[in-house]
Design a protein around this motif. Structure first.
Motif, PDB file in Angstrom:
ATOM      1  N   MET A   1      21.149  58.835-106.650  1.00 52.31           N
ATOM      2  CA  MET A   1      19.816  59.142-106.137  1.00 52.31           C
ATOM      3  C   MET A   1      19.387  58.126-105.074  1.00 52.31           C
ATOM      4  O   MET A   1      18.827  58.482-104.048  1.00 52.31           O
ATOM      5  CB  MET A   1      18.807  59.156-107.297  1.00 52.31           C
ATOM      6  CG  MET A   1      17.384  59.516-106.873  1.00 52.31           C
ATOM      7  SD  MET A   1      17.255  61.190-106.197  1.00 52.31           S
ATOM      8  CE  MET A   1      17.459  62.149-107.704  1.00 52.31           C
ATOM      9  N   GLU A   2      19.663  56.845-105.353  1.00 50.88           N
ATOM     10  CA  GLU A   2      19.293  55.808-104.393  1.00 50.88           C
ATOM     11  C   GLU A   2      20.060  55.974-103.082  1.00 50.88           C
ATOM     12  O   GLU A   2      19.500  55.813-101.997  1.00 50.88           O
ATOM     13  CB  GLU A   2      19.562  54.425-104.983  1.00 50.88           C
ATOM     14  CG  GLU A   2      19.127  53.295-104.061  1.00 50.88           C
ATOM     15  CD  GLU A   2      19.336  51.934-104.687  1.00 50.88           C
ATOM     16  OE1 GLU A   2      19.178  50.926-103.973  1.00 50.88           O
ATOM     17  OE2 GLU A   2      19.651  51.870-105.887  1.00 50.88           O
ATOM     18  N   ALA A   3      21.349  56.316-103.197  1.00 51.14           N
ATOM     19  CA  ALA A   3      22.155  56.518-101.994  1.00 51.14           C
ATOM     20  C   ALA A   3      21.617  57.686-101.172  1.00 51.14           C
ATOM     21  O   ALA A   3      21.561  57.622 -99.934  1.00 51.14           O
ATOM     22  CB  ALA A   3      23.610  56.768-102.382  1.00 51.14           C
ATOM     23  N   LEU A   4      21.193  58.744-101.848  1.00 53.41           N
ATOM     24  CA  LEU A   4      20.625  59.899-101.156  1.00 53.41           C
ATOM     25  C   LEU A   4      19.331  59.511-100.451  1.00 53.41           C
ATOM     26  O   LEU A   4      19.076  59.925 -99.310  1.00 53.41           O
ATOM     27  CB  LEU A   4      20.364  61.028-102.158  1.00 53.41           C
ATOM     28  CG  LEU A   4      19.768  62.323-101.583  1.00 53.41           C
ATOM     29  CD1 LEU A   4      20.714  62.924-100.551  1.00 53.41           C
ATOM     30  CD2 LEU A   4      19.488  63.318-102.705  1.00 53.41           C
ATOM     31  N   HIS A   5      18.532  58.703-101.127  1.00 50.79           N
ATOM     32  CA  HIS A   5      17.284  58.240-100.530  1.00 50.79           C
ATOM     33  C   HIS A   5      17.559  57.437 -99.255  1.00 50.79           C
ATOM     34  O   HIS A   5      16.875  57.614 -98.234  1.00 50.79           O
ATOM     35  CB  HIS A   5      16.517  57.380-101.535  1.00 50.79           C
ATOM     36  CG  HIS A   5      15.330  56.680-100.947  1.00 50.79           C
ATOM     37  ND1 HIS A   5      14.166  57.336-100.608  1.00 50.79           N
ATOM     38  CD2 HIS A   5      15.142  55.381-100.609  1.00 50.79           C
ATOM     39  CE1 HIS A   5      13.307  56.476-100.098  1.00 50.79           C
ATOM     40  NE2 HIS A   5      13.873  55.282-100.084  1.00 50.79           N
ATOM     41  N   LYS A  11      18.123  58.966 -91.649  1.00 48.80           N
ATOM     42  CA  LYS A  11      17.934  60.153 -90.810  1.00 48.80           C
ATOM     43  C   LYS A  11      16.514  60.190 -90.252  1.00 48.80           C
ATOM     44  O   LYS A  11      16.291  60.516 -89.082  1.00 48.80           O
ATOM     45  CB  LYS A  11      18.211  61.422 -91.623  1.00 48.80           C
ATOM     46  CG  LYS A  11      19.684  61.685 -91.903  1.00 48.80           C
ATOM     47  CD  LYS A  11      19.853  63.002 -92.651  1.00 48.80           C
ATOM     48  CE  LYS A  11      21.324  63.314 -92.889  1.00 48.80           C
ATOM     49  NZ  LYS A  11      21.502  64.591 -93.636  1.00 48.80           N
ATOM     50  N   PHE A  12      15.564  59.854 -91.112  1.00 50.75           N
ATOM     51  CA  PHE A  12      14.166  59.841 -90.684  1.00 50.75           C
ATOM     52  C   PHE A  12      13.940  58.782 -89.606  1.00 50.75           C
ATOM     53  O   PHE A  12      13.293  59.029 -88.584  1.00 50.75           O
ATOM     54  CB  PHE A  12      13.268  59.580 -91.890  1.00 50.75           C
ATOM     55  CG  PHE A  12      11.803  59.552 -91.568  1.00 50.75           C
ATOM     56  CD1 PHE A  12      11.156  60.688 -91.106  1.00 50.75           C
ATOM     57  CD2 PHE A  12      11.068  58.391 -91.726  1.00 50.75           C
ATOM     58  CE1 PHE A  12       9.804  60.666 -90.804  1.00 50.75           C
ATOM     59  CE2 PHE A  12       9.718  58.354 -91.428  1.00 50.75           C
ATOM     60  CZ  PHE A  12       9.084  59.500 -90.962  1.00 50.75           C
ATOM     61  N   LEU A  13      14.512  57.589 -89.811  1.00 53.67           N
ATOM     62  CA  LEU A  13      14.382  56.517 -88.829  1.00 53.67           C
ATOM     63  C   LEU A  13      14.993  56.911 -87.491  1.00 53.67           C
ATOM     64  O   LEU A  13      14.428  56.639 -86.426  1.00 53.67           O
ATOM     65  CB  LEU A  13      15.057  55.241 -89.344  1.00 53.67           C
ATOM     66  CG  LEU A  13      14.237  54.324 -90.244  1.00 53.67           C
ATOM     67  CD1 LEU A  13      15.128  53.252 -90.852  1.00 53.67           C
ATOM     68  CD2 LEU A  13      13.096  53.681 -89.465  1.00 53.67           C
ATOM     69  N   ALA A  18      10.951  54.266 -80.839  1.00 57.46           N
ATOM     70  CA  ALA A  18      11.082  52.842 -81.164  1.00 57.46           C
ATOM     71  C   ALA A  18       9.852  52.297 -81.880  1.00 57.46           C
ATOM     72  O   ALA A  18       9.972  51.550 -82.861  1.00 57.46           O
ATOM     73  CB  ALA A  18      11.348  52.044 -79.887  1.00 57.46           C
ATOM     74  N   GLU A  19       8.655  52.681 -81.414  1.00 59.49           N
ATOM     75  CA  GLU A  19       7.448  52.160 -82.061  1.00 59.49           C
ATOM     76  C   GLU A  19       7.315  52.670 -83.496  1.00 59.49           C
ATOM     77  O   GLU A  19       6.804  51.969 -84.374  1.00 59.49           O
ATOM     78  CB  GLU A  19       6.191  52.502 -81.259  1.00 59.49           C
ATOM     79  CG  GLU A  19       5.995  53.966 -80.953  1.00 59.49           C
ATOM     80  CD  GLU A  19       6.584  54.371 -79.616  1.00 59.49           C
ATOM     81  OE1 GLU A  19       6.054  55.322 -79.008  1.00 59.49           O
ATOM     82  OE2 GLU A  19       7.558  53.732 -79.176  1.00 59.49           O
ATOM     83  N   GLY A  20       7.793  53.884 -83.750  1.00 60.38           N
ATOM     84  CA  GLY A  20       7.774  54.423 -85.106  1.00 60.38           C
ATOM     85  C   GLY A  20       8.744  53.688 -86.016  1.00 60.38           C
ATOM     86  O   GLY A  20       8.438  53.417 -87.178  1.00 60.38           O
ATOM     87  N   LYS A  21       9.923  53.378 -85.492  1.00 56.76           N
ATOM     88  CA  LYS A  21      10.898  52.603 -86.273  1.00 56.76           C
ATOM     89  C   LYS A  21      10.339  51.227 -86.622  1.00 56.76           C
ATOM     90  O   LYS A  21      10.461  50.755 -87.758  1.00 56.76           O
ATOM     91  CB  LYS A  21      12.198  52.436 -85.478  1.00 56.76           C
ATOM     92  CG  LYS A  21      13.015  53.699 -85.275  1.00 56.76           C
ATOM     93  CD  LYS A  21      14.316  53.359 -84.558  1.00 56.76           C
ATOM     94  CE  LYS A  21      15.227  54.572 -84.396  1.00 56.76           C
ATOM     95  NZ  LYS A  21      14.706  55.513 -83.372  1.00 56.76           N
ATOM     96  N   ALA A  22       9.726  50.572 -85.634  1.00 59.89           N
ATOM     97  CA  ALA A  22       9.166  49.239 -85.874  1.00 59.89           C
ATOM     98  C   ALA A  22       8.071  49.293 -86.935  1.00 59.89           C
ATOM     99  O   ALA A  22       7.994  48.428 -87.816  1.00 59.89           O
ATOM    100  CB  ALA A  22       8.618  48.668 -84.568  1.00 59.89           C
TER     101      ALA A  22
END
Length: 248
Positions: A1-5, A11-13, A18-22
């Protein structure tokens, strides 16, 4: 489960600018979400509805309605609705307010520690820095507080709040790639400013840096662990102060 998270998180990142990642990396720091579950038992753990809503929207990267209603900085600079300028502008009041909140919190924490004394904003001249070896402006530098700890150590500390965003593409890329890099950068600035002088007069300097999303710098974490250890050894009382003021 942790690996899936972790896979979903990466993927989301990857899909964020760039500002969203930061922002996301900063929000994932130690203790940055503690305010969401804090029990409102004192002034340090209470927050107004407007501030709470604004903090949530900043954390999620949403626009700030208050900025739409007042879109100009006090010095005439247009404000972006995401709050990037508001979190970096030194003249608009927000950065100063955050700084004062954190400074007061540390001051109250240390006041609650037995056999500890705290002095607000001493100048290096008052602490004995020689005019023969230092320029006048260096003698007038003011770290936020001096603390004599129960261990016998004397600490000079300076608080800073820094935003993990920059119009400089290289800096923004660094913030987006490495969690906590904004705080580390500001810690270096503070160490360069105060470290050598503190060493000269025999005190230890501690940079107490937070990113605007709440992520503490490494110096904050080390210092808090030190204070907790000292308090546990002495049977320290509760933290005093904050009963009448709202906190972030």
């Amino acid at each position: 489960m942790e690996a899936l998270h972790l896979i979903q998180r990466e993927k989301f990142l990857a899909a964020l600018p760039a500002e969203g990642k930061a922002r996301l990396r900063s929000c994932a720091g130690t203790g940055t979400s503690a305010w969401l579950t804090a029990i409102p038992s004192s002034g340090w753990t209470r927050i107004s509805l407007t501030l709470f809503t604004t903090a949530i929207r900043l954390r999620l990267g949403l626009s700030i309605p208050e900025i739409r209603r007042n879109p100009i900085c006090v010095y005439g600079t247009p404000l972006d609705v995401e709050g990037q300028h508001a979190q970096t502008c030194g003249t608009g009041g927000g950065v100063w307010w955050w700084h004062e909140q954190m400074k007061d919190a540390f001051y109250s924490l240390l006041q609650g520690l037995r056999h500890c004394y705290v002095i607000r904003e001493p100048t290096f001249g008052q602490l004995g820095l020689s005019t023969a070896t230092r320029l006048v402006e260096e003698r007038q530098k003011r770290p936020d507080f001096l603390a004599g700890l129960p261990s016998g150590d004397t600490v000079l500390a300076d608080v800073a709040v820094t935003h993990p965003f920059s119009i400089d593409a290289n800096r923004l890329c660094r913030f987006a790639k490495t969690a906590g890099s904004a705080a580390r950068g500001m810690e270096k600035v503070k160490n360069d400013r105060y470290g050598e002088i503190c060493h000269e007069i025999g005190f230890r300097f501690v940079p107490l840096v937070f990113e605007t999303y709440g992520r503490p710098g490494e110096g904050v974490l080390r210092f808090l662990k030190e204070v907790v250890k000292l308090g546990a050894g002495l049977g320290a009382g509760r933290v005093r102060g904050g009963e009448g003021d709202e906190a972030v």
